[in-house]
Design a protein around this motif. Structure first.
Motif, mmCIF file in Angstrom:
data_model
loop_
_atom_site.group_PDB
_atom_site.id
_atom_site.type_symbol
_atom_site.label_atom_id
_atom_site.label_comp_id
_atom_site.label_asym_id
_atom_site.label_seq_id
_atom_site.Cartn_x
_atom_site.Cartn_y
_atom_site.Cartn_z
ATOM 1 N N CYS A 191 1.070 -1.093 -0.152
ATOM 2 C CA CYS A 191 0.309 0.138 0.098
ATOM 3 C C CYS A 191 0.681 1.216 -0.075
ATOM 4 O O CYS A 191 2.048 0.968 0.091
ATOM 5 C CB CYS A 191 -0.839 0.039 1.076
ATOM 6 S SG CYS A 191 0.058 -0.052 2.965
ATOM 7 N N HIS A 192 0.099 2.512 0.220
ATOM 8 C CA HIS A 192 0.965 3.675 -0.011
ATOM 9 C C HIS A 192 2.053 3.700 1.053
ATOM 10 O O HIS A 192 3.086 4.574 1.059
ATOM 11 C CB HIS A 192 0.114 5.170 -0.180
ATOM 12 C CG HIS A 192 1.000 6.004 -0.874
ATOM 13 N ND1 HIS A 192 0.604 7.090 0.879
ATOM 14 C CD2 HIS A 192 0.509 6.824 -1.085
ATOM 15 C CE1 HIS A 192 2.074 8.285 -0.586
ATOM 16 N NE2 HIS A 192 1.185 8.132 -1.865
ATOM 17 N N CYS A 193 1.260 3.673 1.741
ATOM 18 C CA CYS A 193 1.814 4.184 3.176
ATOM 19 C C CYS A 193 3.064 2.979 3.326
ATOM 20 O O CYS A 193 3.818 3.641 5.095
ATOM 21 C CB CYS A 193 1.205 4.426 4.672
ATOM 22 S SG CYS A 193 0.305 3.053 5.252
ATOM 23 N N ARG A 194 3.300 1.970 3.063
ATOM 24 C CA ARG A 194 3.938 1.070 3.084
ATOM 25 C C ARG A 194 3.323 0.201 4.659
ATOM 26 O O ARG A 194 4.352 -1.366 4.799
ATOM 27 C CB ARG A 194 5.189 0.722 3.191
ATOM 28 C CG ARG A 194 5.954 1.589 2.268
ATOM 29 C CD ARG A 194 6.009 0.408 0.575
ATOM 30 N NE ARG A 194 6.152 0.892 -0.748
ATOM 31 C CZ ARG A 194 7.330 1.177 -1.118
ATOM 32 N NH1 ARG A 194 8.853 0.446 -0.571
ATOM 33 N NH2 ARG A 194 7.418 1.608 -2.444
ATOM 34 N N GLY A 195 2.360 0.478 4.889
ATOM 35 C CA GLY A 195 2.265 -0.565 6.797
ATOM 36 C C GLY A 195 1.679 -1.944 6.494
ATOM 37 O O GLY A 195 1.905 -2.847 7.058
ATOM 38 N N THR A 228 -0.392 -2.018 9.135
ATOM 39 C CA THR A 228 -1.504 -2.004 9.593
ATOM 40 C C THR A 228 -2.958 -2.355 8.653
ATOM 41 O O THR A 228 -3.723 -2.238 8.034
ATOM 42 C CB THR A 228 -1.283 -0.933 8.441
ATOM 43 O OG1 THR A 228 -1.230 -0.173 7.234
ATOM 44 C CG2 THR A 228 -0.513 0.740 9.374
ATOM 45 N N CYS A 279 -5.793 -1.129 4.195
ATOM 46 C CA CYS A 279 -4.362 -0.239 5.416
ATOM 47 C C CYS A 279 -5.610 1.036 5.703
ATOM 48 O O CYS A 279 -6.340 1.385 5.597
ATOM 49 C CB CYS A 279 -3.852 0.448 4.170
ATOM 50 S SG CYS A 279 -2.796 1.135 5.546
ATOM 51 N N CYS A 299 -3.392 4.016 5.513
ATOM 52 C CA CYS A 299 -3.923 4.983 4.124
ATOM 53 C C CYS A 299 -5.040 3.994 3.266
ATOM 54 O O CYS A 299 -5.312 4.982 2.611
ATOM 55 C CB CYS A 299 -2.691 4.930 3.662
ATOM 56 S SG CYS A 299 -2.677 3.136 2.626
HETATM 57 ZN ZN LIG Z 1 -1.607 1.771 4.004
#
Ligand SMILES: [Zn+2]
Ligand SMILES: [Zn+2]
Ligand SMILES: [Zn+2]
Length: 430
Positions: free
Chosen positions: A218-222, A321, A336, A339
């Motif tokens: 995902c965008h936040c890398r969580g 996340t 997520c 994000c």
């Molecule tokens: Zn994320």
């Protein structure tokens, strides 16, 4: 045939679980369609799990949204802010993961652009009171441009979205980068680099460096996972060689997982844009990223239990996340929690496989990940019935037509499931 008698409509932006709902004052139908924009950039794909994000200026009060987001930030509510860029936040529902608004922050200092934040609604979150079969609403949104298509390398979803609002309005412009500041893709061209694509598609996974592993994040890398698409391909090839039966989502010629175009209302809400794209994978072909890859849950009930565990109570920190929302008693939609990116769709009667959000894949051959996915282009879109009779029906027919034209242009055979369905229909007619 009824004609539109409504002079005004009330537009709602609402998340999948309905915890958050915002309404406009009555809008004159003459003010429609709202101009929307589709962004195909890498950041937006990883933020939504879709192959593009889609938004339109929200024609309702901005202060209501701003106040709700502030109140939830202070009071621990579920309307969450995620910082996408310095100038833009995403507002999403932390309970179900639906993105609702882009919050564009005012420019620093005084002068033009200073003041309050402005809000763009994710078009997938929009609904009109009274819409449905029998209602004859005018199109609510019309895409005016596609931006950052160059980020996709292979054109991503552009080939079937370029004419998605049908005839009878100005054609959407297509930009390789930003609007008015990058190369424009000329009208009529679905994607300029079709020839260059063939190499990536033909190369397949078996000959590629990292055994056909594709990052899924995902965008936040969580959420940071790996789809072991090459391993799956080799395994199913072996299954077939031994005379075993292939799962329904595996292409019997290429042994890649199917890619779908999905018109489902819940997927639209979960991701914030119309026409969702899923591929399918066995959970045993998904790993954690990094040095310690082993131990990702092997079935959907293990995945649900592992995700429900709280930090400090046995939750595997590598799940990061990851969160889920049960949109029906037997369905878990994974996303997520930081994000909002959609990750998986899981349903209890298919315990060993999940639908995987194509937008989160980082495939070296492009956003459509054709080295890992066998796309089902042409024929009927999955869950098309959700679009029938609504203002989005024009989009359904336009996308189905364009996807079929794209299939023919690319020289792809008809999808194996479509051939099987058409043969069954023909047999039934006799
Ligand atoms: Zn994320
Ligand atoms: Zn919600
Ligand atoms: Zn973007």
């Amino acid at each position: 045939m009824t004609t539109t008698t409504q002079q005004t409509i009330t537009l709602h932006a609402q998340c999948l679980c309905r915890a958050h709902s915002f309404a406009t004052p009555p809008l004159p139908t003459t003010s429609l369609p709202l101009p929307s924009s589709s962004c195909h950039c890498t950041s937006c794909r990883h933020l939504t799990g879709a192959l593009r994000s889609s938004d339109a200026p929200w024609p309702g009060p901005a202060n209501v949204i701003h106040a709700a987001a502030d109140a939830d930030a202070e009071g621990g509510g579920t309307l969450r802010r995620y910082v996408q860029t310095e100038k833009m936040n995403i507002l999403f529902c932390g309970r179900c993961g639906s993105p609702l608004f882009c919050e564009q922050l005012p420019a620093e200092g005084g002068g033009a652009g200073a003041g309050e934040p402005e809000y763009l609604a994710f078009t997938g979150a929009l609904s009109v009171e009274g819409d449905g079969p029998g209602a004859t609403l005018p199109p609510v949104v019309r895409c005016v441009d596609h931006i950052f298509v160059g980020d996709t390398l292979d054109g991503g979803a552009l080939p079937w979205l370029r004419g998605m609002d049908g005839e009878g309005g100005p054609a959407a412009k297509v930009w390789l980068g930003g609007r008015d500041c990058s190369e424009e893709v000329p009208a009529g061209a679905r994607w300029p680099a079709v020839g260059a694509l063939e190499k990536g598609y033909e190369a397949g996974l078996k000959t590629e460096g990292a055994k056909g592993d594709v990052s899924l994040r995902c965008h936040c890398r969580g959420i940071d996972l790996v789809l072991r698409a090459g391993e799956a391909q080799r395994e199913f090839e072996e299954t077939q060689r031994r005379g075993g039966e292939l799962p329904w989502y595996i292409d019997p010629v290429t042994h890649k997982g199917m890619g779908s175009l999905d018109g489902c209302d819940s997927c639209r809400l979960a991701a914030g844009s119309e026409v969702y794209n899923w591929t399918f994978a066995a959970l045993r072909h998904i790993s954690f990223a990094g040095a310690n890859k082993e131990g990702f849950p092997r079935d959907t009930s293990q995945l649900r239990i592992a995700t429900e565990a709280k930090d400090g109570e046995g939750r595997d920190p590598r799940l990061g996340t990851l969160a889920f929302y049960a949109s029906s008693p037997d369905v878990q939609r994974y996303f997520c929690g930081r994000c909002s990116a959609t990750l998986f769709y899981a349903v209890d009667d298919r315990p060993d496989i999940v639908d995987v959000a194509v937008g989160l894949l980082d495939s070296p051959d492009g956003a459509r990940a054709e080295s890992a996915i066998s796309w089902s282009f042409g024929g009927a879109m999955t869950w098309r019935q959700d679009m029938i009779g609504t203002w989005r029906e024009i989009m359904l027919h336009a996308v189905e037509k364009d996807a079929e034209e794209w299939r023919v242009e690319r020289g792809y055979p008809k999808h194996w499931r479509r051939v099987a369905r058409e043969e069954a229909e023909k047999a039934g007619e006799k």
